[in-house]
Design an enzyme around this catalytic site. Sequence first.
Site, PDB file in Angstrom:
ATOM      1  N   ARG A  34       0.844  -1.213   0.000  1.00 26.69           N
ATOM      2  CA  ARG A  34       0.000   0.000   0.000  1.00 26.69           C
ATOM      3  C   ARG A  34       0.875   1.257   0.000  1.00 26.69           C
ATOM      4  NH1 ARG A  34      -0.153   0.848   5.885  1.00 26.69           N
ATOM      5  NH2 ARG A  34       0.278  -1.159   6.851  1.00 26.69           N
ATOM      6  N   GLY A  35       0.197   2.403  -0.028  1.00 27.57           N
ATOM      7  CA  GLY A  35       0.886   3.688   0.106  1.00 27.57           C
ATOM      8  C   GLY A  35       1.941   3.929  -0.963  1.00 27.57           C
TER       9      GLY A  35
ATOM     10  N   ARG B 266       4.287  -9.325   4.492  1.00 30.75           N
ATOM     11  CA  ARG B 266       4.771  -9.410   5.873  1.00 30.75           C
ATOM     12  C   ARG B 266       4.834 -10.867   6.357  1.00 30.75           C
ATOM     13  NH1 ARG B 266       3.790  -5.635  10.601  1.00 30.75           N
ATOM     14  NH2 ARG B 266       2.998  -4.174   9.066  1.00 30.75           N
TER      15      ARG B 266
ATOM     16  N   ASP C 164       8.995 -10.745   7.761  1.00 31.42           N
ATOM     17  CA  ASP C 164       8.629  -9.710   8.738  1.00 31.42           C
ATOM     18  C   ASP C 164       9.864  -8.849   8.985  1.00 31.42           C
ATOM     19  OD1 ASP C 164       7.974  -8.112  10.833  1.00 31.42           O
ATOM     20  OD2 ASP C 164       7.323  -9.723  12.173  1.00 31.42           O
TER      21      ASP C 164
ATOM     22  N   ALA D  20       9.569   0.108   3.048  1.00 28.71           N
ATOM     23  CA  ALA D  20       8.704  -0.097   4.226  1.00 28.71           C
ATOM     24  C   ALA D  20       9.208   0.725   5.406  1.00 28.71           C
ATOM     25  CB  ALA D  20       8.661  -1.569   4.603  1.00 28.71           C
ATOM     26  N   GLY D  21       8.272   1.262   6.167  1.00 31.83           N
ATOM     27  CA  GLY D  21       8.675   2.044   7.331  1.00 31.83           C
ATOM     28  C   GLY D  21       7.550   2.144   8.338  1.00 31.83           C
TER      29      GLY D  21
ATOM     30  N   TYR E  98      12.073   7.695  14.960  1.00 29.56           N
ATOM     31  CA  TYR E  98      11.861   7.743  13.502  1.00 29.56           C
ATOM     32  C   TYR E  98      12.985   8.546  12.833  1.00 29.56           C
ATOM     33  CZ  TYR E  98       9.323   8.467   9.080  1.00 29.56           C
ATOM     34  OH  TYR E  98       8.950   8.503   7.751  1.00 29.56           O
TER      35      TYR E  98
ATOM     36  N   LYS F 264      15.800   7.497  10.074  1.00 36.59           N
ATOM     37  CA  LYS F 264      15.830   8.113   8.743  1.00 36.59           C
ATOM     38  C   LYS F 264      17.148   8.859   8.511  1.00 36.59           C
ATOM     39  CE  LYS F 264      11.846   6.629   7.233  1.00 36.59           C
ATOM     40  NZ  LYS F 264      11.812   5.596   6.176  1.00 36.59           N
TER      41      LYS F 264
ATOM     42  N   THR G 145      -1.062   8.899   2.589  1.00 40.51           N
ATOM     43  CA  THR G 145      -1.090   7.439   2.749  1.00 40.51           C
ATOM     44  C   THR G 145      -1.736   7.119   4.100  1.00 40.51           C
ATOM     45  OG1 THR G 145       0.989   7.243   3.960  1.00 40.51           O
ATOM     46  CG2 THR G 145       1.154   7.274   1.553  1.00 40.51           C
TER      47      THR G 145
HETATM   48  P1  NAP Z   1       2.184   2.874   4.911  1.00 34.05           P
HETATM   49  O1  NAP Z   1       1.047   3.324   4.056  1.00 34.05           O
HETATM   50  O2  NAP Z   1       1.963   2.821   6.396  1.00 34.05           O
HETATM   51  O3  NAP Z   1       2.719   1.461   4.413  1.00 34.05           O
HETATM   52  C1  NAP Z   1       3.777   0.858   5.113  1.00 34.05           C
HETATM   53  C2  NAP Z   1       4.237  -0.376   4.360  1.00 34.05           C
HETATM   54  O4  NAP Z   1       5.309  -0.974   5.129  1.00 34.05           O
HETATM   55  C3  NAP Z   1       3.140  -1.419   4.228  1.00 34.05           C
HETATM   56  O5  NAP Z   1       3.272  -2.076   2.987  1.00 34.05           O
HETATM   57  C4  NAP Z   1       3.452  -2.368   5.378  1.00 34.05           C
HETATM   58  O6  NAP Z   1       3.043  -3.697   5.162  1.00 34.05           O
HETATM   59  C5  NAP Z   1       4.982  -2.326   5.386  1.00 34.05           C
HETATM   60  N1  NAP Z   1       5.501  -2.758   6.676  1.00 34.05           N
HETATM   61  C6  NAP Z   1       5.480  -2.094   7.850  1.00 34.05           C
HETATM   62  N2  NAP Z   1       6.015  -2.856   8.835  1.00 34.05           N
HETATM   63  C7  NAP Z   1       6.361  -4.036   8.254  1.00 34.05           C
HETATM   64  C8  NAP Z   1       6.949  -5.225   8.737  1.00 34.05           C
HETATM   65  N3  NAP Z   1       7.269  -5.396  10.037  1.00 34.05           N
HETATM   66  N4  NAP Z   1       7.182  -6.240   7.873  1.00 34.05           N
HETATM   67  C9  NAP Z   1       6.843  -6.115   6.552  1.00 34.05           C
HETATM   68  N5  NAP Z   1       6.271  -5.008   6.031  1.00 34.05           N
HETATM   69  C10 NAP Z   1       6.039  -3.981   6.880  1.00 34.05           C
HETATM   70  O7  NAP Z   1       3.475   3.816   4.713  1.00 34.05           O
HETATM   71  P2  NAP Z   1       3.804   4.929   3.616  1.00 34.05           P
HETATM   72  O8  NAP Z   1       3.242   6.211   4.080  1.00 34.05           O
HETATM   73  O9  NAP Z   1       3.509   4.434   2.244  1.00 34.05           O
HETATM   74  O10 NAP Z   1       5.395   5.056   3.829  1.00 34.05           O
HETATM   75  C11 NAP Z   1       6.336   4.362   3.011  1.00 34.05           C
HETATM   76  C12 NAP Z   1       7.724   4.896   3.328  1.00 34.05           C
HETATM   77  O11 NAP Z   1       7.761   6.310   3.123  1.00 34.05           O
HETATM   78  C13 NAP Z   1       8.150   4.678   4.790  1.00 34.05           C
HETATM   79  O12 NAP Z   1       9.527   4.372   4.849  1.00 34.05           O
HETATM   80  C14 NAP Z   1       7.883   6.025   5.432  1.00 34.05           C
HETATM   81  O13 NAP Z   1       8.700   6.240   6.559  1.00 34.05           O
HETATM   82  C15 NAP Z   1       8.240   6.942   4.288  1.00 34.05           C
HETATM   83  N6  NAP Z   1       7.637   8.259   4.390  1.00 34.05           N
HETATM   84  C16 NAP Z   1       6.291   8.421   4.358  1.00 34.05           C
HETATM   85  C17 NAP Z   1       5.766   9.696   4.462  1.00 34.05           C
HETATM   86  C18 NAP Z   1       4.283   9.946   4.422  1.00 34.05           C
HETATM   87  O14 NAP Z   1       3.880  11.118   4.617  1.00 34.05           O
HETATM   88  N7  NAP Z   1       3.447   8.965   4.192  1.00 34.05           N
HETATM   89  C19 NAP Z   1       6.609  10.805   4.592  1.00 34.05           C
HETATM   90  C20 NAP Z   1       7.987  10.592   4.634  1.00 34.05           C
HETATM   91  C21 NAP Z   1       8.481   9.320   4.510  1.00 34.05           C
HETATM   92  P3  NAP Z   1       1.612  -4.251   5.694  1.00 34.05           P
HETATM   93  O15 NAP Z   1       0.642  -3.974   4.590  1.00 34.05           O
HETATM   94  O16 NAP Z   1       1.868  -5.697   5.959  1.00 34.05           O
HETATM   95  O17 NAP Z   1       1.284  -3.500   6.953  1.00 34.05           O
END
Ligand code: NAP
Length: 221
Positions: free
Chosen positions: A11-12, A33, A37, A63-64, A127, A131, A162
């Site tokens: 997702r996201g 996952r 994991d 992933a984060g 976090y 990062k 997201t």
């Molecule tokens: P998200 O929508 O919360 O999606 C997180 C993804 O990471 C999901 O696919 C989730 O899998 C996977 N994940 C989390 N923990 C896991 C684990 N233990 N094992 C396997 N998979 C795992 O996040 P997002 O907003 O798209 O963010 C993606 C990246 O961008 C991250 O590194 C985040 O820090 C970075 N980021 C995001 C933003 C923002 O505003 N959204 C801003 C700056 C940076 P599941 O589906 O299994 O949960």
Amino acid sequence: MKTLFITGGSRGIGAAIADKFIKDDYHVIMPARGEMDLSSPVSIKKYFKKNSGIKVDCIVNNAGVNPLAFVDELTDEEIFETVNVNLIAPLMITRALVKGMKKRGCGRIVNIGSIWGVVSKEKRAVYSMTKNGIHGLTNTLAVELGGDNILVNTVCPGYTNTELTKKNVPLPEAKNISKDIPLGRFAEPEEIAEIVYFLGSSRNTYITGQKIVIDGGFTIK
Ligand code: NAP
């Protein structure tokens, strides 16, 4: 056919990145996952033991997790999960997949960082720590792997629409934050994916070791 290995593709931002590469005919490996994991180094090792022959052209460590808490309120579980998913997993995945890239003399690695690895905000101690750590990984890999024609970069998204953002930023706060973004809105995942695709594909021939901030101008104010 070229192959992308990406984490967090369900997702996201990760799903948008995977779509972009699929549209360019890449074979995309994105372990769920249940298969790997990322909070468990043992699980990551098991995955690569089982799938030892994977050859990839591009790795996107996407992933984060981002638990928001003041530093004295962070639990042990939040600290270790965040460090494992955001920092240890990208290193272990790179270690497992980079040998093949070196053999073929070609590869691209894109690590997903954050603006919170560039500027700071309260409640993001663990976090931001991870990062910022990602930049160290990117820089060292860029130096170490440049001679193998492997280009390594960090993409630092700002606020992006997201599930992670919906959970951490309630709507009234989102409206206020948007006023501080020169472009006046949050990013869409596809806008981040566009740049990740460029950096992670053969279109990128000379950018390595960089932090590319995609934040609508938020961090320049
Ligand atoms: P998200 O929508 O919360 O999606 C997180 C993804 O990471 C999901 O696919 C989730 O899998 C996977 N994940 C989390 N923990 C896991 C684990 N233990 N094992 C396997 N998979 C795992 O996040 P997002 O907003 O798209 O963010 C993606 C990246 O961008 C991250 O590194 C985040 O820090 C970075 N980021 C995001 C933003 C923002 O505003 N959204 C801003 C700056 C940076 P599941 O589906 O299994 O949960």
